[in-house]
Enzyme design. Structure first.
Site, mmCIF file in Angstrom:
data_model
loop_
_atom_site.group_PDB
_atom_site.id
_atom_site.type_symbol
_atom_site.label_atom_id
_atom_site.label_comp_id
_atom_site.label_asym_id
_atom_site.label_seq_id
_atom_site.Cartn_x
_atom_site.Cartn_y
_atom_site.Cartn_z
ATOM 1 N N THR A 10 0.822 -1.224 0.000
ATOM 2 C CA THR A 10 0.000 0.000 0.000
ATOM 3 C C THR A 10 0.853 1.270 0.000
ATOM 4 O O THR A 10 0.328 2.366 -0.154
ATOM 5 C CB THR A 10 -0.932 0.043 1.240
ATOM 6 O OG1 THR A 10 -0.106 0.022 2.410
ATOM 7 C CG2 THR A 10 -1.893 -1.121 1.281
ATOM 8 N N GLY A 11 2.161 1.129 0.151
ATOM 9 C CA GLY A 11 3.042 2.309 0.190
ATOM 10 C C GLY A 11 3.484 2.727 -1.207
ATOM 11 O O GLY A 11 3.192 2.052 -2.203
ATOM 12 N N SER A 82 7.958 3.791 8.065
ATOM 13 C CA SER A 82 9.014 4.318 7.185
ATOM 14 C C SER A 82 9.358 5.782 7.432
ATOM 15 O O SER A 82 10.275 6.313 6.808
ATOM 16 C CB SER A 82 8.604 4.139 5.725
ATOM 17 O OG SER A 82 7.425 4.865 5.487
ATOM 18 N N SER A 127 18.157 0.986 3.741
ATOM 19 C CA SER A 127 17.997 2.436 3.592
ATOM 20 C C SER A 127 19.302 3.192 3.787
ATOM 21 O O SER A 127 20.169 2.794 4.583
ATOM 22 C CB SER A 127 17.001 2.884 4.665
ATOM 23 O OG SER A 127 17.059 4.274 4.848
ATOM 24 N N GLU A 129 19.490 5.678 5.434
ATOM 25 C CA GLU A 129 19.476 6.140 6.834
ATOM 26 C C GLU A 129 20.423 5.302 7.700
ATOM 27 O O GLU A 129 20.777 5.713 8.801
ATOM 28 C CB GLU A 129 18.065 6.096 7.402
ATOM 29 C CG GLU A 129 17.141 7.182 6.856
ATOM 30 C CD GLU A 129 17.515 8.594 7.309
ATOM 31 O OE1 GLU A 129 17.808 8.783 8.496
ATOM 32 O OE2 GLU A 129 17.526 9.500 6.462
ATOM 33 N N TYR A 151 14.503 4.472 13.495
ATOM 34 C CA TYR A 151 14.259 3.926 12.150
ATOM 35 C C TYR A 151 15.560 3.405 11.537
ATOM 36 O O TYR A 151 15.632 2.273 11.057
ATOM 37 C CB TYR A 151 13.652 5.021 11.256
ATOM 38 C CG TYR A 151 13.586 4.641 9.799
ATOM 39 C CD1 TYR A 151 12.527 3.892 9.302
ATOM 40 C CD2 TYR A 151 14.591 5.037 8.908
ATOM 41 C CE1 TYR A 151 12.481 3.546 7.957
ATOM 42 C CE2 TYR A 151 14.542 4.693 7.571
ATOM 43 C CZ TYR A 151 13.485 3.947 7.099
ATOM 44 O OH TYR A 151 13.453 3.604 5.769
ATOM 45 N N HIS A 181 13.869 8.223 -2.144
ATOM 46 C CA HIS A 181 13.218 8.172 -3.453
ATOM 47 C C HIS A 181 11.770 8.601 -3.293
ATOM 48 O O HIS A 181 11.081 8.182 -2.378
ATOM 49 C CB HIS A 181 13.365 6.804 -4.106
ATOM 50 C CG HIS A 181 13.144 5.660 -3.175
ATOM 51 N ND1 HIS A 181 14.056 5.299 -2.203
ATOM 52 C CD2 HIS A 181 12.112 4.814 -3.056
ATOM 53 C CE1 HIS A 181 13.589 4.270 -1.534
ATOM 54 N NE2 HIS A 181 12.407 3.955 -2.017
HETATM 55 P P1 GDP Z 1 14.282 11.125 5.601
HETATM 56 O O1 GDP Z 1 15.562 11.444 4.920
HETATM 57 O O2 GDP Z 1 13.865 9.703 5.418
HETATM 58 O O3 GDP Z 1 14.245 11.538 7.013
HETATM 59 O O4 GDP Z 1 13.165 11.934 4.764
HETATM 60 P P2 GDP Z 1 12.288 13.224 5.139
HETATM 61 O O5 GDP Z 1 11.684 13.688 3.851
HETATM 62 O O6 GDP Z 1 11.341 12.938 6.250
HETATM 63 O O7 GDP Z 1 13.355 14.296 5.680
HETATM 64 C C1 GDP Z 1 14.416 14.745 4.870
HETATM 65 C C2 GDP Z 1 15.130 15.887 5.551
HETATM 66 O O8 GDP Z 1 14.274 17.028 5.581
HETATM 67 C C3 GDP Z 1 15.514 15.636 7.015
HETATM 68 O O9 GDP Z 1 16.827 16.105 7.211
HETATM 69 C C4 GDP Z 1 14.550 16.502 7.808
HETATM 70 O O10 GDP Z 1 15.073 16.971 9.033
HETATM 71 C C5 GDP Z 1 14.374 17.656 6.825
HETATM 72 N N1 GDP Z 1 13.147 18.430 7.096
HETATM 73 C C6 GDP Z 1 13.075 19.769 7.327
HETATM 74 N N2 GDP Z 1 11.813 20.139 7.571
HETATM 75 C C7 GDP Z 1 11.054 19.022 7.506
HETATM 76 C C8 GDP Z 1 9.663 18.777 7.679
HETATM 77 O O11 GDP Z 1 8.870 19.663 7.943
HETATM 78 N N3 GDP Z 1 9.250 17.483 7.518
HETATM 79 C C9 GDP Z 1 10.120 16.477 7.195
HETATM 80 N N4 GDP Z 1 9.652 15.239 7.028
HETATM 81 N N5 GDP Z 1 11.444 16.673 7.061
HETATM 82 C C10 GDP Z 1 11.906 17.930 7.198
#
Ligand code: GDP
Length: 333
Positions: A10-11, A82, A127, A129, A151, A181
């Site tokens: 579903t993702g 995720s 990942s 991460e 995570y 991605h």
């Molecule tokens: P991640 O790399 O799996 O953690 O993907 P995300 O899209 O959740 O976050 C990517 C980066 O964007 C991270 O370094 C977050 O700290 C930064 N970021 C900055 N502002 C935001 C926000 O409002 N939401 C999210 N999700 N990430 C943010």
């Protein structure tokens, strides 16, 4: 007709992979959790003919049941909690699903396989991460891990377990270390989609601003549709192995904002972006950029969508979606 079982169907990635495998002539089975899962209708629309099985990565017997029914040639373990941000708030659930879930699906395969564990091919969604506080740049298959969130720690557990089942039992188990991605199907909690949706809504006058956290972090963002193809390619090789999948480019959140706002004709986005400590993380991954040479050389894989094209694709899709729902809101009394 080859048979594939996908957890996490579903993702975002499950939907792209299901489409890809269906187009290749696979019989596709997908694991869905919970009662009356609202995403089922979307899965059935996007992947015609998909067979959905009830099960949960926290429930071993349901996984054994799903494997027995689907009799898969290939299993893609994409199911996980995720979202990195949520993983601090629900650390135990993240460990159970994203980490221990890998153990359970591998055990389900081992228990049901009898004497021939090499028959089923297994893909684990690992990942970038896992690299976290990076030890070298760019990151490649041999770069040591230093995860920075529950995570990331859970994904690292899943990665090592996949390698261990390959080494212990001779399983055809591959780990794909995929860098970020994205796509129009990305969840709205991720920064790319949060921005593309926010920009679309600002352009249409539906929202005043976007509230974000750290604007300095940098990611290697690719298109999810390209990345599921790499997953499939890994399972078609003669030998199981681990691969980094990435574009090799890194961009900041600020650059993401530049491209997204420019798409709707706004050159200076500063009046539209706020920051709130709520969206900063207890520990940050500052920069990620992957070296996908191995995937390119061995799998013949390369990304087809650039960073700019990806962001523009997402903004355009959100503009359309928001226009549609605004139109519906006008017509419904
Ligand atoms: P991640 O790399 O799996 O953690 O993907 P995300 O899209 O959740 O976050 C990517 C980066 O964007 C991270 O370094 C977050 O700290 C930064 N970021 C900055 N502002 C935001 C926000 O409002 N939401 C999210 N999700 N990430 C943010």
């Amino acid at each position: 007709m080859p048979r594939a079982l996908i957890t996490g169907i579903t993702g975002q990635d499950g939907l792209y992979l299901g489409e890809l495998l269906t187009a290749k002539g696979y019989e596709v089975f997908g694991l869905v959790r919970g009662q009356s899962n609202p995403k089922i209708a979307t899965v059935e629309r996007i992947i015609p003919g998909v067979q959905l099985l009830e099960g949960d990565l926290t429930d071993l017997s349901s996984l054994i049941g799903a494997v027995e029914i689907s009799q898969p040639d290939e299993v893609y373990n994409l199911g996980a909690i995720s979202f990195v941000g949520l993983s601090w708030k629900q650390a135990e659930l993240t460990g159970e699903t994203t980490g221990m879930g890998v153990l359970r699906i591998l055990e389900a395969l081992r228990i049901t396989a009898g004497n021939d564990l090499s028959r089923v091919r297994f893909y684990q969604a690992s990942s970038s991460e896992m690299f976290g506080k990076v030890r070298e740049t760019p990151q490649r298959e041999t770069t040591p891990f230093h995860p920075r969130s529950p995570y990331g720690v859970s994904k690292t557990f899943g990665h090592y377990l996949t390698v261990n089942y390959r080494e212990s039992y001779g399983m055809f188990a591959c780990s794909g270390m995929l860098f970020n991605h994205e796509s129009p199907r990305r969840g709205i909690e991720f920064v790319t989609r949060k921005i593309s949706r926010g920009v679309a809504r600002i352009a249409l006058g539906l929202q005043d601003s976007i509230t974000l956290g750290n604007l300095e972090s940098r990611r290697d963002w690719g298109f999810a549709g390209d990345y599921v193809d790499a997953m499939w390619r890994m399972l078609q090789q003669d030998e199981p192995d681990d691969y980094v999948v990435a574009t090799g480019e890194t961009h900041s959140i600020r650059e993401l904002l530049d491209v997204a706002f420019t798409r709707v004709g706004i050159d200076d986005w500063t009046p539209y972006v706020r920051q709130d400590p709520r969206f900063f993380r207890p520990a940050e991954v500052d920069i990620l950029v992957g070296d996908a040479s191995k995937a390119r050389d061995v799998l013949g894989w390369k990304p087809t969508v650039t960073f700019r094209e990806l962001v523009e694709m997402m903004v355009d899709a959100d503009l359309e979606l928001e226009r549609e729902s605004a139109g519906q809101a006008l017509t419904v009394p």
